[in-house]
Write an enzyme that holds these catalytic residues in place. Structure first.
Site, PDB file in Angstrom:
ATOM      1  N   HIS A   1       0.763  -1.102  -0.387  1.00 34.16           N
ATOM      2  CA  HIS A   1      -0.201   0.594   0.092  1.00 34.16           C
ATOM      3  C   HIS A   1       0.709   0.887  -0.053  1.00 34.16           C
ATOM      4  O   HIS A   1       0.334   2.134   0.343  1.00 34.16           O
ATOM      5  CB  HIS A   1      -0.623   0.410   1.794  1.00 34.16           C
ATOM      6  CG  HIS A   1      -1.645  -1.486   1.110  1.00 34.16           C
ATOM      7  ND1 HIS A   1      -1.316  -2.168   2.667  1.00 34.16           N
ATOM      8  CD2 HIS A   1      -2.606  -1.994   0.829  1.00 34.16           C
ATOM      9  CE1 HIS A   1      -1.725  -2.792   2.550  1.00 34.16           C
ATOM     10  NE2 HIS A   1      -3.540  -2.420   0.894  1.00 34.16           N
TER      11      HIS A   1
ATOM     12  N   CYS B   1      16.261  10.493 -37.081  1.00 30.17           N
ATOM     13  CA  CYS B   1      17.253  10.616 -38.735  1.00 30.17           C
ATOM     14  C   CYS B   1      17.885  10.504 -38.705  1.00 30.17           C
ATOM     15  O   CYS B   1      19.058   9.840 -38.373  1.00 30.17           O
ATOM     16  CB  CYS B   1      15.847  10.587 -39.967  1.00 30.17           C
ATOM     17  SG  CYS B   1      16.385  10.560 -40.916  1.00 30.17           S
TER      18      CYS B   1
END
Length: 588
Positions: free
Chosen positions: A225, A415
């Site tokens: 938790h 690229c």
């Protein structure tokens, strides 16, 4: 995490979660007006007099606990609100459903959290008062705590689900309630878990994370938790993280450690707390098994990896270990219909997990292959090709930022980086001119070598496209090397790109520049010198590359981008123009 979640309402998200679970799993049923999931065939189980199993906990830990309802695992799962213990009334409802008129009785597994112990206690005491036959084990296998002071005890973590599998198999075998209880307690006494988080989760309806972990930190030993762990540590690699976790779990100076020694047989469960990618989990699984076997000398007979119990989207993991005996191993391998149970990744004796790659026959390639390897050219011609390759690589590296800038408009902005990475590797493998590392005097073999380099180093679509180009081109350079065969090689490469990539001239891709250069070279070669023909081809390629800024993208990544956003030339086409020009500069 921001707290953003795709729900209908915060108030009904737990109920709708359970309704969805039983909708897609016909072997499960949801008891009306409760948060209790039971096996659809529960009446036949009771009629057979077999021990039934019940467990549960707060929601937000899916697939736990309801995902483990099925033959060979739980008979019933009880859900609480998010990170909250189930209420006693729902626990009692589940107990009644699976225990009443069942001579086998019910085995209950209680997670060792104060709220769970209290609420389960209330539900079980009421059930026993009604005459229900119930036995229970409290599950706490957390190895985080190092203090010897009195506390609430070890928390129940992912080891719970190894226990559910074992107890479920024992019940399916027809073992008595007493046997199931005793063997389950033995399992709990022989298991341990350690958790770690890189980041917190957020609960439905909250405005932010439950706690904060700095970007350069991790928290060791936290609870399901988000309860605080034992310490914050700096962000480490997967290998280092696994070592820290397992060393803490097995450290004899830690009062909650799991004792291990060389040669011990263990089951290992590597659990995703909700926010880890599969890529990360596979790396962690590899490192965990290697450390357990290689460093500690354990025998990992069973290994499991996946999201077994989560904390919503918490970025973190837990590692559980269970000492194995023949009974536990048999139970872990027993069949189950529970939808959330994942089969083990590793079985006994599977220590060799890699297989060798196919090898070339002894004695080297056959005569047919040797003949197909291509024609050799002179040293002087090879030197010129060496210079061209070097020039092309330098040119591509010099335009890295420019190409990345163009690509940021339609892609992920890499690229230029991709082309530069390929160019750098080619240049490194090229070596020195006196003793080149690439077969510059054998154009066919050179083309294949370049194909192999770009596909492995550049990767992605660019690497694939250039690999296709060079591979197809190589077949045209095997028997002779002339201006005409260079043209044929270029045409073959373009045809391969079209065949497998799907692009056509005019689609706003690298093919536009390549196609224009090839068409012009072919046309001019008929009545001009090869150098003059290539000069015109380069001009055509550059012009076509520039014109892509006015084209509509119909292929490649740019085709997914709105046309209004595409205002610059295609980076792939511009890269072609760059290397074409570099070749020309070495020819004149």
């Amino acid at each position: 995490m921001s707290g953003k979640k795709l729900l209908n309402t915060v108030e009904r998200c737990v109920d709708e979660n359970l309704e969805g679970l039983v909708t897609i799993n016909p072997g499960l049923r949801l008891i009306k007006d409760t948060r209790v999931v039971v096996r659809a065939d529960i009446e036949s189980v009771k009629k057979a007099g077999k021990v039934t199993l019940l467990c549960g906990g707060g929601s937000g830990h899916e697939p736990a606990h309801a995902g483990y309802v099925g033959s060979g695992m739980l008979s019933c799962a009880v859900a609480g609100s998010v990170f909250t213990s189930p209420p006693p009334q729902d626990i009692l409802t589940g107990l009644r459903m699976i225990t009443k008129d069942n001579p086998g009785g019910c085995f209950v597994m209680v997670p060792n959290y104060t709220g769970d112990r209290l609420n389960y206690g209330i539900g079980m005491e009421r059930g026993k008062h009604e005459g229900l036959k119930i036995s229970a084990v409290t599950v706490g296998e957390d190895c985080a705590t190092s203090s010897k002071d009195k506390s609430a005890g070890r928390r129940g973590l992912c080891g719970m689900f190894l226990l559910i599998k074992i107890a479920g198999a024992l019940a399916e075998e027809g073992r008595s309630l007493d046997e199931v209880t005793k063997l389950s307690q033995l399992a709990v006494d022989n298991m341990g878990t350690i958790g770690l988080a890189l980041g917190a989760c957020s609960t439905p309806g909250s405005n932010g994370p439950l706690f904060t972990v700095q970007p350069d930190e991790m928290e060791l030993g936290l609870g399901l938790h988000g309860e605080a762990g034992v310490k914050r540590i700096k962000l480490l690699t997967a290998k280092e993280t696994v070592k820290v976790m397992i060393d803490h779990m097995t450290n004899p100076e830690n009062s909650t450690h799991l004792p291990v020694k060389k040669g011990d047989r263990v089951a290992c469960m590597i659990n995703n707390l909700g926010g880890m990618s599969v890529l990360e989990m596979n790396v962690i699984a590899k490192e965990t098994i290697q450390y357990l076997e290689g460093n500690l000398g354990l025998k990992v007979d069973r290994a499991y990896c996946g999201a077994y119990v989560t904390s919503l989207e918490m970025a973190g993991i837990s590692i559980s270990l269970l000492h194995l005996n023949d009974t536990f191993t048999r139970c872990l391998d027993a069949p189950t219909s529970a939808p959330a149970w994942l089969v083990p990744l590793l079985g006994p004796g599977q220590t060799d997990r890699q297989t060798p790659a196919p090898m070339m026959p002894i004695g080297g390639p056959s005569s047919e292959v040797q003949e197909a390897q291509g024609l050799s050219i002179s040293k002087a011609e090879g030197d010129r090709i060496y210079d061209i390759i070097e020039k092309v690589c330098d040119s591509l590296q010099s335009v890295k930022e420019m190409l990345d800038g163009l690509d940021s408009e339609s892609g992920d902005g890499d690229c230029g980086s991709t082309m530069a990475r390929g160019a750098q590797c080619i240049k490194e493998k090229l070596g020195k001119k006196e003793t080149p590392g690439l077969p510059v005097t054998n154009p066919s073999q050179l083309s294949l070598e370049l194909a192999s380099i770009v596909e492995s180093v550049m990767g992605g679509s660019s690497g694939g496209i250039y690999s296709l180009f060079f591979t197809a081109a190589s077949s045209q350079l095997q028997k002779e090397v002339t201006s005409q065969t260079w043209l044929q090689a270029m045409a073959a490469g373009i045809a391969a790109i079209q065949r497998y990539g799907g692009a056509e001239p005019g689609d706003r891709t690298m093919l536009d520049a390549l196609w224009a250069a090839k068409e012009t070279f072919e046309k001019k070669l008929a009545d001009s010198s090869p150098v003059e023909a290539f000069r015109e081809a380069v001009k055509a390629g550059e012009s076509a590359a520039e014109s892509t800024k006015d084209m509509k993208a119909r292929a490649g990544r740019a085709s997914y981008v709105s046309a209004d956003l595409l205002t610059k030339a295609d980076p792939g086409a511009m890269a072609v123009a760059v290397w074409l020009k570099a070749i020309l500069e070495l020819l004149v």
